[in-house]
Design a protein around this motif. Structure first.
Motif, PDB file in Angstrom:
ATOM      1  N   ASP A  59       0.830  -1.213   0.000  1.00 50.80           N
ATOM      2  CA  ASP A  59       0.000   0.000   0.000  1.00 50.80           C
ATOM      3  C   ASP A  59       0.859   1.255   0.000  1.00 50.80           C
ATOM      4  OD1 ASP A  59      -2.408  -1.346  -0.070  1.00 50.80           O
ATOM      5  OD2 ASP A  59      -2.784  -1.160   2.091  1.00 50.80           O
ATOM      6  N   ALA A  60       1.911   1.255   0.808  1.00 50.90           N
ATOM      7  CA  ALA A  60       2.802   2.417   0.890  1.00 50.90           C
ATOM      8  C   ALA A  60       3.508   2.644  -0.451  1.00 50.90           C
ATOM      9  CB  ALA A  60       3.825   2.232   2.007  1.00 50.90           C
ATOM     10  N   LEU A  61       3.963   1.564  -1.085  1.00 46.09           N
ATOM     11  CA  LEU A  61       4.615   1.705  -2.389  1.00 46.09           C
ATOM     12  C   LEU A  61       3.646   2.243  -3.440  1.00 46.09           C
ATOM     13  CD1 LEU A  61       6.786  -1.527  -2.576  1.00 46.09           C
ATOM     14  CD2 LEU A  61       7.620   0.825  -2.637  1.00 46.09           C
ATOM     15  N   LEU A  62       2.440   1.712  -3.466  1.00 48.95           N
ATOM     16  CA  LEU A  62       1.453   2.178  -4.440  1.00 48.95           C
ATOM     17  C   LEU A  62       1.111   3.649  -4.217  1.00 48.95           C
ATOM     18  CD1 LEU A  62      -0.860  -0.952  -4.576  1.00 48.95           C
ATOM     19  CD2 LEU A  62       0.756  -0.182  -6.328  1.00 48.95           C
ATOM     20  N   GLU A  63       1.007   4.045  -2.965  1.00 45.84           N
ATOM     21  CA  GLU A  63       0.739   5.451  -2.655  1.00 45.84           C
ATOM     22  C   GLU A  63       1.912   6.331  -3.081  1.00 45.84           C
ATOM     23  OE1 GLU A  63      -0.862   8.982  -1.596  1.00 45.84           O
ATOM     24  OE2 GLU A  63      -1.876   7.062  -1.837  1.00 45.84           O
ATOM     25  N   GLN A  64       3.132   5.848  -2.838  1.00 46.89           N
ATOM     26  CA  GLN A  64       4.325   6.593  -3.245  1.00 46.89           C
ATOM     27  C   GLN A  64       4.351   6.762  -4.768  1.00 46.89           C
ATOM     28  OE1 GLN A  64       7.976   4.877  -1.754  1.00 46.89           O
ATOM     29  NE2 GLN A  64       9.173   5.769  -3.402  1.00 46.89           N
ATOM     30  N   TRP A  65       4.047   5.690  -5.490  1.00 50.25           N
ATOM     31  CA  TRP A  65       4.046   5.767  -6.955  1.00 50.25           C
ATOM     32  C   TRP A  65       2.929   6.668  -7.470  1.00 50.25           C
ATOM     33  CZ3 TRP A  65       4.701  -0.160  -6.914  1.00 50.25           C
ATOM     34  CH2 TRP A  65       6.050  -0.477  -6.835  1.00 50.25           C
ATOM     35  N   ARG A  66       1.783   6.693  -6.753  1.00 53.75           N
ATOM     36  CA  ARG A  66       0.691   7.567  -7.160  1.00 53.75           C
ATOM     37  C   ARG A  66       1.092   9.028  -6.980  1.00 53.75           C
ATOM     38  NH1 ARG A  66      -2.621  10.872  -5.456  1.00 53.75           N
ATOM     39  NH2 ARG A  66      -2.150  10.599  -3.268  1.00 53.75           N
TER      40      ARG A  66
END
Length: 81
Positions: A59-66
């Motif tokens: 979730d943290a990675l996806l948020e960072q990429w977003r």
């Protein structure tokens, strides 16, 4: 630390969700092994030791990429699992 490619992480998350759903719906030896296998893959991919940690890290990675999309050369990098 090597980060997984977004596409690969999303694919593993989808496989995890599918395996979890199938196991919760009708638990069998096969569904248990499939869930264990994809859970292990997700943990390896996110450098964590539990599914809860792996999901939080994903979730943290996806948020960072977003928030900050990777450069084109970084977006195509794939980490083998």
């Amino acid at each position: 630390m090597l980060l997984p490619a977004e596409r690969e992480l999303r694919a593993v998350l989808a496989r995890f969700a599918d395996a979890r759903f199938r196991h919760d719906l009708q638990p069998t030896g096969r569904s248990s092994r499939d869930l264990e296998d994809i859970s292990h893959t997700l943990c390896i991919m996110t450098s964590t030791q539990s599914v809860d940690q792996a999901l939080a890290a994903a979730d943290a990675l996806l948020e960072q990429w977003r928030a900050h999309p990777p450069a084109p050369d970084e977006a195509t990098r794939i980490v083998a699992v």
